[in-house]
Motif scaffolding. Structure first.
Motif, mmCIF file in Angstrom:
data_model
loop_
_atom_site.group_PDB
_atom_site.id
_atom_site.type_symbol
_atom_site.label_atom_id
_atom_site.label_comp_id
_atom_site.label_asym_id
_atom_site.label_seq_id
_atom_site.Cartn_x
_atom_site.Cartn_y
_atom_site.Cartn_z
ATOM 1 N N VAL A 345 0.839 -1.202 0.000
ATOM 2 C CA VAL A 345 0.000 0.000 0.000
ATOM 3 C C VAL A 345 0.878 1.258 0.000
ATOM 4 O O VAL A 345 0.696 2.180 -0.801
ATOM 5 C CB VAL A 345 -0.940 0.005 1.239
ATOM 6 N N VAL A 346 1.870 1.281 0.899
ATOM 7 C CA VAL A 346 2.726 2.471 1.007
ATOM 8 C C VAL A 346 3.503 2.681 -0.300
ATOM 9 O O VAL A 346 3.653 3.809 -0.781
ATOM 10 C CB VAL A 346 3.695 2.330 2.206
ATOM 11 N N PHE A 347 3.957 1.598 -0.876
ATOM 12 C CA PHE A 347 4.698 1.685 -2.140
ATOM 13 C C PHE A 347 3.835 2.321 -3.238
ATOM 14 O O PHE A 347 4.251 3.275 -3.902
ATOM 15 C CB PHE A 347 5.155 0.270 -2.537
ATOM 16 N N VAL A 348 2.623 1.814 -3.379
ATOM 17 C CA VAL A 348 1.758 2.315 -4.453
ATOM 18 C C VAL A 348 1.388 3.787 -4.219
ATOM 19 O O VAL A 348 1.485 4.620 -5.124
ATOM 20 C CB VAL A 348 0.479 1.446 -4.580
ATOM 21 N N VAL A 349 1.037 4.114 -2.975
ATOM 22 C CA VAL A 349 0.653 5.507 -2.688
ATOM 23 C C VAL A 349 1.845 6.449 -2.916
ATOM 24 O O VAL A 349 1.718 7.517 -3.526
ATOM 25 C CB VAL A 349 0.109 5.632 -1.246
ATOM 26 N N SER A 350 3.032 6.026 -2.474
ATOM 27 C CA SER A 350 4.211 6.891 -2.652
ATOM 28 C C SER A 350 4.530 7.068 -4.123
ATOM 29 O O SER A 350 4.985 8.124 -4.559
ATOM 30 C CB SER A 350 5.435 6.308 -1.958
ATOM 31 N N LEU A 351 4.314 6.010 -4.869
ATOM 32 C CA LEU A 351 4.582 6.077 -6.311
ATOM 33 C C LEU A 351 3.688 7.146 -6.942
ATOM 34 O O LEU A 351 4.149 8.007 -7.697
ATOM 35 C CB LEU A 351 4.270 4.709 -6.913
ATOM 36 N N LEU A 352 2.418 7.110 -6.564
ATOM 37 C CA LEU A 352 1.493 8.089 -7.131
ATOM 38 C C LEU A 352 1.837 9.509 -6.680
ATOM 39 O O LEU A 352 1.835 10.444 -7.465
ATOM 40 C CB LEU A 352 0.049 7.753 -6.730
ATOM 41 N N LEU A 353 2.197 9.627 -5.398
ATOM 42 C CA LEU A 353 2.514 10.964 -4.889
ATOM 43 C C LEU A 353 3.825 11.506 -5.471
ATOM 44 O O LEU A 353 4.041 12.710 -5.515
ATOM 45 C CB LEU A 353 2.628 10.941 -3.363
ATOM 46 N N GLY A 354 4.700 10.589 -5.889
ATOM 47 C CA GLY A 354 6.001 11.034 -6.409
ATOM 48 C C GLY A 354 5.934 11.497 -7.854
ATOM 49 O O GLY A 354 6.784 12.279 -8.293
ATOM 50 N N ILE A 355 4.914 11.041 -8.575
ATOM 51 C CA ILE A 355 4.861 11.376 -10.006
ATOM 52 C C ILE A 355 4.821 12.896 -10.255
ATOM 53 O O ILE A 355 5.588 13.392 -11.078
ATOM 54 C CB ILE A 355 3.735 10.582 -10.703
ATOM 55 N N PRO A 356 4.011 13.660 -9.529
ATOM 56 C CA PRO A 356 4.068 15.119 -9.763
ATOM 57 C C PRO A 356 5.465 15.712 -9.518
ATOM 58 O O PRO A 356 5.861 16.649 -10.208
ATOM 59 C CB PRO A 356 3.067 15.680 -8.739
ATOM 60 N N SER A 357 6.207 15.148 -8.558
ATOM 61 C CA SER A 357 7.570 15.656 -8.335
ATOM 62 C C SER A 357 8.481 15.267 -9.485
ATOM 63 O O SER A 357 9.321 16.045 -9.930
ATOM 64 C CB SER A 357 8.165 15.091 -7.043
ATOM 65 N N ILE A 370 2.311 28.212 -4.251
ATOM 66 C CA ILE A 370 3.006 29.446 -3.852
ATOM 67 C C ILE A 370 4.311 29.637 -4.641
ATOM 68 O O ILE A 370 5.384 29.887 -4.084
ATOM 69 C CB ILE A 370 3.216 29.600 -2.315
ATOM 70 N N GLY A 371 4.179 29.514 -5.946
ATOM 71 C CA GLY A 371 5.306 29.787 -6.840
ATOM 72 C C GLY A 371 6.384 28.721 -6.866
ATOM 73 O O GLY A 371 7.432 28.900 -7.471
ATOM 74 N N MET A 372 6.146 27.582 -6.183
ATOM 75 C CA MET A 372 7.193 26.554 -6.146
ATOM 76 C C MET A 372 6.766 25.345 -6.961
ATOM 77 O O MET A 372 5.579 25.010 -6.995
ATOM 78 C CB MET A 372 7.422 26.074 -4.713
ATOM 79 N N GLU A 373 7.766 24.680 -7.553
ATOM 80 C CA GLU A 373 7.470 23.394 -8.184
ATOM 81 C C GLU A 373 7.038 22.429 -7.089
ATOM 82 O O GLU A 373 7.398 22.613 -5.925
ATOM 83 C CB GLU A 373 8.739 22.839 -8.841
ATOM 84 N N PHE A 374 6.341 21.370 -7.488
ATOM 85 C CA PHE A 374 5.781 20.457 -6.495
ATOM 86 C C PHE A 374 6.863 19.903 -5.551
ATOM 87 O O PHE A 374 6.697 19.865 -4.336
ATOM 88 C CB PHE A 374 5.042 19.318 -7.212
ATOM 89 N N LEU A 375 7.998 19.504 -6.133
ATOM 90 C CA LEU A 375 9.075 18.926 -5.320
ATOM 91 C C LEU A 375 9.566 19.944 -4.281
ATOM 92 O O LEU A 375 9.721 19.636 -3.102
ATOM 93 C CB LEU A 375 10.228 18.483 -6.220
#
Ligand code: PHE
Length: 452
Positions: A345-357, A370-375
């Motif tokens: 579960v943690v792997f899949v959720v982190s994978l999804l959350l990491g894609i925007p970064s 606030i003017g910053m890239e997602f990462l």
């Protein structure tokens, strides 16, 4: 309170290696040398060491002790000490959830550079625009991110003993040997000695209140504090292991590797740039743009660069493992899920959350907060906002709600607590003031009102 079935590290060595593995990470290698070079060299080192053995020591001891005492991860630990304060645990738990995805994106970049150096691609890697092209190539950066986080998940799935402890016991000694060797090699470059002196000589002109604040902010992040990691690792620590001396050893490792990283980076960049200290920048620019160019000018540069990125990979992996373990452990404790399921579960959720970064500098570059890239935003909100708040609440909780005795008694299980008075004064009075200062200045600097 402590749960009989909970896994544990086999002994002190396993615990110290795993906790030091968490502490030693990208922060030691790409941020510390830059800060030291910027804020007065030797004087920064001195301030950092003093803070590590006072402020850092108190916070780390507190976290490990409440983890070991309760045998639970962050949320459960706060809850079992005082039900009303479980919100501190929830707040702490958010931090690794935010950090793990973007930290793994950067881990993916490191893996890619290691691959490039191993396959004879140094000349390209050192070429202008290589890094920006790479992070801009959407599928490629996502693939390397995927690889990095998948390896992290595999190790965490193997468990505390067979996964985390085993891997840390192999990776940490290799990391130390590689970093010392590369540092010595880099000191022999023509012109490097001047950089070395620049690095260690105290320069009082560059010393100011900001030096202390910068050192404190760095210390926090570098020691993996205020995000539940040390609570979780503490919950896997056996009762007969000496807590106080373990903390000293972890600090020694963390500060030692940061110092050696500076000896690797500052003299090498000095030699390369003909003494221009401004080339020692922070963040991705140093590691992925400047250093490959520096390696290219070195004899056996392909080899040295490969060794360097291997070392960084180990540092990043042992840190991402601790982040994932912290989240997995919370999921297991809270949702009563099986470890393996929790890992998936943690792997899949982190994978999804990491894609925007991973996509932030390319196809998703429109996506700014606030003017910053997602990462950068994830980095800011976790390090500069939530972590200081968690640390402050932890100090208040220990100092005034449950009282420092909870911690000192836990430390005294294996003998006298030598720095007990120091601990009490730090946790009750000094640390909270420091933390408020960090919080205020880092938020002000993010909005451009103040610069760190
Ligand atoms: N302490 C790590 C470093 O110095 C960073 C880190 C932060 C690791 C959070 C894990 C969790 O880079």
């Amino acid at each position: 309170m402590a749960n009989e079935n909970r896994s544990s590290f086999t002994g002190k060595l396993g615990f110290v290696m795993a906790a030091a593995g968490s502490a030693v990470g990208l922060g030691n290698i790409w941020r510390f040398p830059y800060l030291a070079a910027k804020y007065g060299g030797g004087i920064f080192l001195l301030v950092y060491i003093i803070l590590a053995i006072t402020f850092g020591f108190a916070l780390m001891t507190a976290e490990i002790a409440i983890g070991r005492k309760t045998g639970l991860s962050a949320i459960g630990a706060f809850r079992s000490l005082n039900k009303k304060y479980s919100f501190i645990g929830y707040l702490a738990a958010i931090v690794p959830v935010i950090i793990l995805p973007y930290y793994s994106v950067i881990g993916g970049w490191v893996t890619k550079y290691l691959w490039a150096f191993m396959t004879g691609g140094m000349a390209q890697a050192a070429g202008d625009g290589y890094f920006l092209n790479f992070i801009g190539a959407s599928t490629e950066s996502v693939c390397w991110f995927f690889l990095f986080i998948a390896v992290t998940a595999l190790i965490v799935m193997c468990g505390v003993n067979k996964g985390i402890e085993k891997v840390s016991k192999v990776m940490m000694p290799i990391l130390i040997i590689l970093s010392i060797t590369i540092a010595i090699y880099s000191l022999f470059m023509p012109g490097a000695m001047a950089g070395f002196w620049y690095y260690i000589t105290p320069n009082f002109a560059n010393f100011s209140v900001t030096t202390v604040l910068a050192a404190m902010g760095q210390l926090f992040y570098s020691m993996s504090l205020a995000m539940g990691i040390m609570i979780t690792y503490g919950s896997y620590m056996k009762k007969d292991v000496n807590l106080e001396s373990s903390v000293s050893q972890i600090e020694f490792f963390d500060t030692g590797i940061a110092f050696i990283a500076g000896m690797m980076v500052v003299p090498a960049v000095f030699a390369f740039s003909g003494g221009d200290a401004s080339q020692i920048n922070a963040g991705p620019g140093l590691m992925f743009i400047t250093l490959p160019k520096v390696f290219q000018t070195m004899p056996f540069g392909g080899f040295v660069g490969g060794a360097f990125f291997l070392m960084v990979l180990f540092a990043a992996l042992t840190s991402s493992i601790s982040l994932m373990e912290t989240v997995v452990s919370i999921v297991c404790d809270k949702l009563k899920m099986k470890r393996l399921t929790a890992c998936v579960v943690v792997f899949v959720v982190s994978l999804l959350l990491g894609i925007p970064s991973a996509l932030g500098s390319n196809v998703w570059s429109w996506f700014k907060i606030i003017g910053m890239e997602f990462l950068d935003f994830c980095d800011f909100i976790s390090n500069s906002v939530i972590m200081p708040i968690v640390a402050l609440l932890t100090c208040i909780f220990i100092g005034y709600i449950v009282k420092p005795k909870i911690v000192t008694e836990e430390v005294e299980l294996t003998g006298p607590f030598k720095r007990k008075k120091l601990f009490e004064v730090m946790i009750k009075y000094v640390a909270p003031i420091f933390i408020v200062l960090i919080l205020v200045t880092s938020v002000m600097s993010a909005f451009g009102i103040f610069s760190i």
